[in-house]
Design an enzyme around this catalytic site. Structure first.
Site, PDB file in Angstrom:
ATOM      1  N   ASP A  22       0.930  -1.562   0.288  1.00  0.00           N
ATOM      2  CA  ASP A  22       0.410  -0.409  -0.078  1.00  0.00           C
ATOM      3  C   ASP A  22       0.931   1.560   0.213  1.00  0.00           C
ATOM      4  O   ASP A  22       0.346   1.846  -0.605  1.00  0.00           O
ATOM      5  CB  ASP A  22      -1.463   0.004   1.421  1.00  0.00           C
ATOM      6  N   TYR A  82      -9.886  -0.663   1.611  1.00  0.00           N
ATOM      7  CA  TYR A  82      -9.502  -0.887   3.057  1.00  0.00           C
ATOM      8  C   TYR A  82      -8.925   0.623   4.026  1.00  0.00           C
ATOM      9  O   TYR A  82      -8.603   1.280   3.059  1.00  0.00           O
ATOM     10  CB  TYR A  82      -8.459  -1.989   3.549  1.00  0.00           C
TER      11      TYR A  82
END
Length: 626
Positions: free
Chosen positions: A291, A375
């Protein structure tokens, strides 16, 4: 100006102009990354107010028409390009993913006849409500892929525009997309699976039901204002002093953390995080997401709202980032700073004097949130009155979904026909330590149970064992909760009044590190996540634990490459790289939106002070106790 001041919109504009003047830009050249090129530590520590500062930026440039890319460092002070290096995507990896490439994927797959036919066979013919989800491709040695700029695409269905598509995965089908050629390179149509029908609209009153009416308001007030001050990027609170930075890749960065005028940590950040999934099926085996390195955590930052994301006497800082065209964009209220009560700090009722004393703990909170696909991640740095500091990483949002096969060992059912695969969230914190100076040592401390013997006739004895980590080969370590293992970072030059070195101790949570097989692609690419701790000798070029370019990198970069030099650590300028995280097999309670789960670590002073440093904290006065 200070060398570590956050980039301004004006500096980003100047940086783009410098690169344009040097002939490095064009109509198809984009900016996957543009950030501050921080000077080396010795230069920053030698800086004094009023000294001239050469402000430089590092940019990664990508020609989306050809796939050619390069890394450039330029000075916005001098208006010059200092150096440029071409990137070989087959060996160096690819630049991070651009927002416009996510958007392009929708057009690419919906123009592919094979993909359209695969959906039609599943009874899906209205493509406007199909949401292709572009996901990083990784590197698996698949013939024809090395050197190509790629994404892999799973798809989801909406029942209507406001319906959350994560409830309806179109499973069994994945498209491999070449972004440069703008075409589907390969279509893996493994099996036809029924799309789950039940909706999961957590923001729809018809789905959720009426709000509960039993919660009474909690008001957080500080009638005399906050106890901290913010001057530019400098934050001061109860003896703590630090500089706040914000990086497009790492997000929130804390610089030059000191306590009562003494240095503790030069730079603290989340330098990488990886989310590896456990489903080995032909459609899902490749799901592993970096990420920070692939999606750029800082670029995904949220604007925070008072009363929802933060409570109390709030001070916000905005973030200024470069967009894909190299133009500045401002994200208001990106960083939140506030104080919060944290229960009892210390307490004692004395048996003999009958004295009763209680003091309350409070902490300074510096935080931000980023949304990466499904997320949402919150990053919270805490500073405490007693000299402790912590990092807490919070995960929320929507779990990644698939069609659930009864009895699957890889996924758990969260709704009828809907599954969520097991996965991990593994973070790596880079802690450039300066405990009372740059000369530090690192010791591993384990509890030792002693057997019966002449020195332990009653069997009650236990002690501790200190092991000095003298070189980088010895600095790759695993947490051992059963041994109470911690790591002490101590000054090599300063002692406390008892003659012991002043120190801070890293307390790990001790949860599992990377669970994938050591020979797997993800273990090569995320080697940092295979150990809980790495210790390296400071090098200003060593910033990211999986290497500079993570996207589609074949692996082996970063920490395993650096530590192969086995540089000496004893009394050196050391950097700690701490891997921590959570292993998540989703539950029905995590659907349709996940309550926050959290992980992190704690750094505590250990002989840094000569006694309890909070003896001067006043008792809470009656008017604040209701």
């Amino acid at each position: 100006m200070h060398p570590l001041d956050r980039l301004t919109a004006e500096e980003i504009t100047v940086a783009r102009a410098v690169l344009d003047k040097a002939g490095l830009l064009g109509p198809t050249v984009r900016f996957p990354f543009l950030g501050l090129e921080e000077p080396a530590k010795d230069e920053v520590l030698a800086h004094r107010d009023g000294d001239p500062v050469d402000r430089r930026v590092r940019a990664v440039l990508l020609d989306v028409a050809t796939g050619a890319s390069s890394t450039v460092v330029a000075s916005v002070t001098r208006g010059e390009v200092d150096w440029q290096r071409e990137i070989d995507p087959a060996t160096d990896g690819q630049p991070a993913i651009l927002l416009e490439e996510f958007i392009a994927v929708d057009e690419i797959v919906k123009a592919d006849p094979g993909w359209v036919a695969a959906l039609a066979r599943r009874g899906i013919t209205v493509l406007d409500l199909v949401r292709p989800c572009p996901l990083s491709a990784g590197d698996f040695g698949i013939p024809g892929e090395p050197g190509r700029r790629m994404l892999r695409v799973l798809s989801f269905l909406q029942h209507r525009p406001e319906d959350h598509c994560w409830a309806h995965p179109i499973d069994g089908l994945v498209a491999y997309v070449d972004l440069t050629e703008r075409r589907v390179l390969e279509l893996v149509d493994h099996e036809d699976l029924a799309v789950p029908e039940e909706e999961g609209n957590y923001d729809d009153p018809a789905y959720v039901g009426p709000d509960r009416e039993t919660l009474k308001p909690i008001e957080i007030t500080q009638p005399e204002g906050a106890s901290f001050t913010v001057t530019g990027d400098v934050v001061e609170w109860e003896g703590w002093r630090l500089r706040v930075g914000f990086d497009p890749r790492e997000g929130l960065v804390l610089h030059q953390i000191s306590l009562q005028g003494r240095p503790v940590c030069y730079r603290a950040s989340v330098a990488e995080m990886v989310v590896p999934y456990a489903d080995p099926s032909p459609v899902h085996f490749w799901q592993n997401y970096f990420d920070a390195g692939e999606y750029l955590l800082g670029q995904q930052v949220n604007s925070l709202r008072n009363g929802c994301d933060c409570l109390g006497e709030i001070r916000y800082l905005d973030a200024v980032l470069a967009d894909g065209d190299g133009q500045p964009r401002e994200v208001p209220n990106a960083i939140c700073m506030h104080e919060e009560d944290f229960g009892v700090l210390w307490k004692h009722t004395d048996l003999f004097t009958e004295a009763q004393q209680t003091r309350r703990q409070r902490r300074m909170v510096i935080s931000y949130w980023a949304t990466v696909g499904n997320y949402d991640y919150g990053f919270y740095w805490y500073l405490y009155l007693d000299g402790t500091f912590q990092l807490e990483c919070k995960a929320s949002g929507v779990v990644f979904t698939s069609v659930h096969a009864e009895g699957s060992p890889w996924a758990e059912p969260v709704a009828p026909g809907l599954g969520a695969p097991g996965h991990q969230h593994l973070f790596n914190a880079r802690l450039d330590m300066t405990v009372d100076g740059v000369a530090n040592t690192v010791d591993e401390i384990d509890l030792v149970r002693l057997p019966f013997g002449p020195d332990n006739p009653h069997g009650n004895a236990f002690t501790r064992q200190y092991t000095r980590l003298k070189s980088e080969a010895e600095g790759a370590r695993d947490a051992e909760p059963g041994l109470g293992r911690v790591w002490r970072v101590a000054s090599a030059e300063r002692t406390n009044r008892l003659g012991r070195p002043t120190a801070y101790v890293l307390h790990p949570a001790g949860q599992p590190a990377l669970l994938a097989d050591p020979g797997s692609s993800i273990a090569r690419r995320a080697a940092f996540a295979t150990r809980h701790l790495w210790v390296t000798r400071y090098d200003p070029q060593e910033r990211y634990p999986a290497g500079d370019l993570v996207n589609q990198h074949p692996g082996g970069a970063g920490l395993p490459a650096w530590t192969a030099a086995d540089r000496g650590l004893d009394g050196a300028d050391v950097v700690l790289w701490h891997t921590f995280g959570m292993t998540h097999f989703p539950r029905p309670e995590d659907w349709p939106v996940m309550p926050v789960d959290a992980c992190g670590f704690t750094m505590k002073p250990y002989g840094f002070f000569d006694r309890n440093p909070t003896l001067d904290v006043p008792a809470t006065v009656a008017k604040h106790c209701h």
